[in-house]
Write an enzyme that holds these catalytic residues in place. Structure first.
Site, PDB file in Angstrom:
ATOM      1  N   HIS A 129     -24.653  -7.179  29.130  1.00  0.00           N
ATOM      2  CA  HIS A 129     -24.542  -7.841  30.435  1.00  0.00           C
ATOM      3  C   HIS A 129     -24.661  -9.346  30.190  1.00  0.00           C
ATOM      4  O   HIS A 129     -25.268  -9.796  29.220  1.00  0.00           O
ATOM      5  CB  HIS A 129     -25.691  -7.346  31.323  1.00  0.00           C
ATOM      6  N   ASP A 206     -32.956  -4.533  26.396  1.00  0.00           N
ATOM      7  CA  ASP A 206     -32.687  -4.633  27.831  1.00  0.00           C
ATOM      8  C   ASP A 206     -32.622  -3.216  28.389  1.00  0.00           C
ATOM      9  O   ASP A 206     -31.660  -2.485  28.165  1.00  0.00           O
ATOM     10  CB  ASP A 206     -31.366  -5.374  28.031  1.00  0.00           C
ATOM     11  N   GLN A 209     -30.727  -0.503  32.773  1.00  0.00           N
ATOM     12  CA  GLN A 209     -30.020   0.722  33.145  1.00  0.00           C
ATOM     13  C   GLN A 209     -30.714   1.976  32.642  1.00  0.00           C
ATOM     14  O   GLN A 209     -30.554   3.055  33.202  1.00  0.00           O
ATOM     15  CB  GLN A 209     -28.588   0.683  32.603  1.00  0.00           C
ATOM     16  N   LYS A 232     -33.752  -0.943  40.076  1.00  0.00           N
ATOM     17  CA  LYS A 232     -32.975   0.156  39.502  1.00  0.00           C
ATOM     18  C   LYS A 232     -33.865   1.348  39.175  1.00  0.00           C
ATOM     19  O   LYS A 232     -33.451   2.298  38.529  1.00  0.00           O
ATOM     20  CB  LYS A 232     -32.223  -0.331  38.271  1.00  0.00           C
ATOM     21  N   CYS A 370     -20.215  -7.997  35.285  1.00  0.00           N
ATOM     22  CA  CYS A 370     -20.973  -8.984  34.496  1.00  0.00           C
ATOM     23  C   CYS A 370     -20.921  -8.655  33.004  1.00  0.00           C
ATOM     24  O   CYS A 370     -21.891  -8.874  32.278  1.00  0.00           O
ATOM     25  CB  CYS A 370     -22.426  -9.084  34.978  1.00  0.00           C
TER      26      CYS A 370
END
Length: 412
Positions: A129, A206, A209, A232, A370
């Site tokens: 991203h 990261d 998600q 999320k 993104c």
């Protein structure tokens, strides 16, 4: 329609926990397939926000009155909940941020700025991203570091052989997404971390998600840093978490200056507070931090394994149905995926697909998500993306397929 996979979850009952789903869009029942952007919030989370503002709204840590102590206790209970959620060794390793992007920037502008020098190499992946690209580009421009990128194959899997070729004694930092927001690819982050540690590099993962779909254990991964966003995780927007190993966080300078992050201030010198408060300057996002514990508790009550099984069933079913449509191509069919499907339709722009689906009450995401460099890797401007959560159903997938057939009928 084939029967759904057997699951202990009562999806229709779960759907009643999410008041936003009980509405019509353009005269049709809402189908919400934009969960990779943000998922919806159960009433428990909404009620937790309301209870804070109605019952014990106060600033934290500094007051000795009843409301301040109540707010402080609720705030710190969320920190302990995230310690358990991530299996962090110490509660002080949980830093509250404004989201994943904020957490990555914190590490880039503290650890990166303090410890990296000209000629040092930073490795990211093609799947990143923008929030895990731009901060490292900015650091490279400032410090004279060199940014290198792990390529992906045509299925959207990282090429680990190429990753190993990039690693050297000059590699000082690796920052990699756990799960691709654009393709759903689940990266082998444990292997990525192990290989980086072999050359002495520090690793940030990261987890934006991954956090609502996969079981997380930062100690088992041996992650140096792990970042995620509450919105999320069925939680509120505007807050997230940075996990960092205690010894690394102790070595880093503060990110922002102000109240709360200080031990003592004089006009001659300031000394800083201990972890985690050194990195939490000013009045934090108290209400959303308090409310996110309700989201973690809600997910725990359902069981992450059961949630994953349901979402994986939707992924398999939707993949099968989509591939039956003439002219549709799925972008990214990695060996391991979570419930995200990106696709293109021959002769139809993704924005047109999104508009026509919205007219039928179906919310998907269109564009580059993104991840412009990733789209360039596949030679496309963007995709249509459908992404699933625990409250989605096979009937809704059928609505999507019907909607796409209508798109083809209108546009071709």
């Amino acid at each position: 329609m084939q029967p759904a996979l057997a699951t202990p979850l009562d999806i229709q009952n779960i759907r009643r926990d999410f008041p936003i789903l009980d509405q019509e869009v353009n005269g049709r029942p809402l189908v919400y397939f934009d969960n990779a952007a943000t998922n919806q919030k159960p009433l428990l989370v909404i009620d937790a926000l309301t209870r804070y503002y109605e019952g014990y709204n106060a600033n934290i840590h500094r007051g000795i009155h009843h409301l301040a102590e109540q707010a402080t206790a609720a705030f710190e209970a969320s920190r302990r909940a995230f310690q358990e959620f991530l299996n962090a060794k110490h509660w002080q390793e949980i830093i509250f941020t404004y989201g994943t992007t904020d957490g990555i920037n914190l590490v880039a502008k503290t650890y990166g700025r303090h410890f990296l020098t000209a000629g040092d190499e930073i490795i990211i992946s093609t799947l990143e991203h923008h929030s895990n690209i731009v901060p490292w580009q900015m650091l490279c421009e400032e410090k004279g570091c060199i940014l290198k990128v792990i390529p992906v194959d045509d299925n959207g899997d990282l090429l680990l052989d190429e990753y190993e070729k990039l690693l050297s004694e000059r590699t000082k930092f690796v920052s990699c997404v756990h799960v691709s927001n654009a393709l759903g690819t689940v990266n082998p982050v444990k292997t990525i971390i192990e290989k980086a540690h072999e050359v002495g590099a520090v690793v940030l993962i990261d987890g934006a998600q991954a956090s609502s779909h996969l079981e997380l254990d930062v100690q088992a991964l041996d992650a140096d840093f792990y970042v995620l966003s509450a919105h999320k995780l069925y939680g509120p927007t505007g807050m997230g978490v940075l996990y960092g190993k205690k010894e690394l966080l102790d070595s880093m300078p503060p990110f922002r200056g102000g109240g709360e992050m200080i031990k003592e201030v004089t006009f001659a010198k300031t000394t800083y507070a201990d972890l985690p408060y050194k990195f939490e300057a000013g009045t934090p996002n108290i209400a959303d931090v308090v409310a996110v514990k309700a989201a973690l508790d809600y997910m725990a009550s359902l069981g992450k394994e059961a949630i994953a099984a349901h979402e994986n069933d939707l992924l398999r079913y939707a993949t099968e149905q989509l591939l039956e449509l003439d002219g549709l191509r799925i972008i990214g069919q990695a060996r391991e995926k979570i419930g995200v499907i990106s696709f293109i339709m021959e002769g139809i722009h993704h924005q047109d697909i999104g508009v026509i689906l919205d007219q039928q009450g179906i919310a998907v995401r269109t564009g580059h998500h993104c991840t412009q460099p990733l789209m360039q890797r596949f030679g496309i401007a963007g995709t249509t993306r459908a992404s699933f959560a625990v409250y989605n159903t096979r009937d809704e997938v059928d609505r999507l397929i019907q909607g796409l057939r209508r798109v083809q009928k209108m546009m071709l």
